[in-house]
Design a protein around this motif. Structure first.
Motif, PDB file in Angstrom:
ATOM      1  N   LEU A  62      -3.044   6.277   2.346  1.00  0.00           N
ATOM      2  CA  LEU A  62      -2.630   5.030   1.717  1.00  0.00           C
ATOM      3  C   LEU A  62      -3.630   4.611   0.651  1.00  0.00           C
ATOM      4  O   LEU A  62      -4.844   4.614   0.879  1.00  0.00           O
ATOM      5  CB  LEU A  62      -2.498   3.923   2.764  1.00  0.00           C
ATOM      6  N   ASP A  63      -3.099   4.256  -0.523  1.00  0.00           N
ATOM      7  CA  ASP A  63      -3.950   3.745  -1.591  1.00  0.00           C
ATOM      8  C   ASP A  63      -4.372   2.314  -1.286  1.00  0.00           C
ATOM      9  O   ASP A  63      -3.901   1.692  -0.331  1.00  0.00           O
ATOM     10  CB  ASP A  63      -3.202   3.795  -2.929  1.00  0.00           C
ATOM     11  N   GLU A  64      -5.233   1.796  -2.134  1.00  0.00           N
ATOM     12  CA  GLU A  64      -5.637   0.401  -2.001  1.00  0.00           C
ATOM     13  C   GLU A  64      -4.437  -0.515  -2.274  1.00  0.00           C
ATOM     14  O   GLU A  64      -3.547  -0.166  -3.053  1.00  0.00           O
ATOM     15  CB  GLU A  64      -6.763   0.084  -2.988  1.00  0.00           C
ATOM     16  N   ARG A  95      -1.924  -3.080  -3.833  1.00  0.00           N
ATOM     17  CA  ARG A  95      -1.698  -3.559  -5.193  1.00  0.00           C
ATOM     18  C   ARG A  95      -0.541  -4.546  -5.166  1.00  0.00           C
ATOM     19  O   ARG A  95       0.389  -4.426  -4.365  1.00  0.00           O
ATOM     20  CB  ARG A  95      -1.392  -2.413  -6.155  1.00  0.00           C
ATOM     21  N   ASN A 126      -0.378   8.205  -1.364  1.00  0.00           N
ATOM     22  CA  ASN A 126      -0.633   9.086  -2.502  1.00  0.00           C
ATOM     23  C   ASN A 126      -0.184  10.511  -2.179  1.00  0.00           C
ATOM     24  O   ASN A 126       0.482  10.754  -1.168  1.00  0.00           O
ATOM     25  CB  ASN A 126      -2.115   9.046  -2.896  1.00  0.00           C
ATOM     26  N   ARG A 137       0.869  -1.180   0.000  1.00  0.00           N
ATOM     27  CA  ARG A 137       0.000   0.000   0.000  1.00  0.00           C
ATOM     28  C   ARG A 137       0.903   1.225   0.000  1.00  0.00           C
ATOM     29  O   ARG A 137       1.697   1.431   0.924  1.00  0.00           O
ATOM     30  CB  ARG A 137      -0.914   0.000   1.221  1.00  0.00           C
TER      31      ARG A 137
END
Length: 260
Positions: A248-250, A252, A243, A240
């Motif tokens: 925190l982004d999802e 990946r 951004n 995570r």
């Protein structure tokens, strides 16, 4: 070439341990005024200092396995064993009118070995043919135990999957058909014409690529990391990232993950 000195994790001696204990006593227990060797308390201090010095001696003699595990935590892996190779020549006593085929993985060994010595067995890396009219052919062979194919695990669809080869270690890359091949079963319509694949036991497997790490890979890249010494195959984990706003982004995945 000189090697780096082996680090000592704790190099305190008996006298240093006793002196440190004296300093602690003066700081924490000022009413303890008799610090001579005849004092019963100092006798206990010296006993425990002796035991501690013995323990530190053993601590500084860590076995090689401990150093290997510490290095593994830092991402350093042991180099796998390299298979000895030899160029073999197969010969016929006289030419034949038909081709003589020598299959891949043909075992070759000495006619006899010394007493109590296991004969060295080499396996041919490729299939070769002695053409009609010829009497000999050469082929490369390796001293290893070839594995034609084995099921080492089942995909979960989750990142961070690891599977284990049944007979480690896996030899260092040879650059030919006897090298490590990792495939993930592909269903109908999952492969395009350019994707590397192989058939085994009536099923089609997409061939994945071995990499040193998962840095700078596309999230759909079919890749894995192999610890050949232990026989562990590791697929990509997930991360995570923050951004522009700091949130925190999802999660990946760093590369492709085998599905269920």
């Amino acid at each position: 070439m000189t090697s780096l000195p082996t680090p000592r994790l704790d190099d305190r001696s008996f006298s240093q341990l006793v002196e440190q204990a004296r300093s602690r006593i003066l700081a924490l227990c000022p009413e303890w005024t008799d610090l001579t060797p005849h004092d019963p308390g100092m006798v206990l201090v010296e006993v425990f200092s002796h035991l501690t010095e013995t323990m530190l001696y053993r601590l500084n003699r860590l076995p090689e396995k401990a150093y290997v595990e510490f290095l593994r935590l830092l991402g350093v892996r042991l180099q796998p064993p390299a298979a000895a190779s030899v160029r073999l020549r197969f010969s016929l006593s006289r030419a034949s009118e038909r081709p003589t085929e020598i299959p891949r993985n043909t075992p070759v060994t000495l006619s006899r070995a010394g007493a109590g010595v296991e004969p060295v067995v080499f396996h041919t890396a490729d299939a070769v043919t002695i053409a009609p009219g010829d009497t000999q052919v050469e082929v490369l062979a390796y001293h290893c135990d070839p594995v034609d194919g084995e099921l080492v695990g089942v995909g979960t669809g989750l990142p961070g999957l690891t599977v284990q080869a049944k007979r480690p270690p896996i030899v260092a890359p040879t650059g030919d058909s006897l090298d490590l091949v990792v495939g993930v079963e592909a269903g109908p319509g999952e492969l395009d014409a350019r994707a590397p694949a192989r058939r085994h036991d009536g099923r089609t497997y997409r061939i994945w690529r071995e990499v040193e790490n998962f840095a700078a890979l596309d999230s759909n890249e079919p890749a894995y990391v192999a610890d050949r010494m232990t026989g562990t195959i590791t697929f990509a984990s997930s991360v995570r990232l923050a951004n522009e706003t700091g949130a925190l982004d999802e999660p990946r995945t760093l590369a492709a993950v085998p599905g269920v």
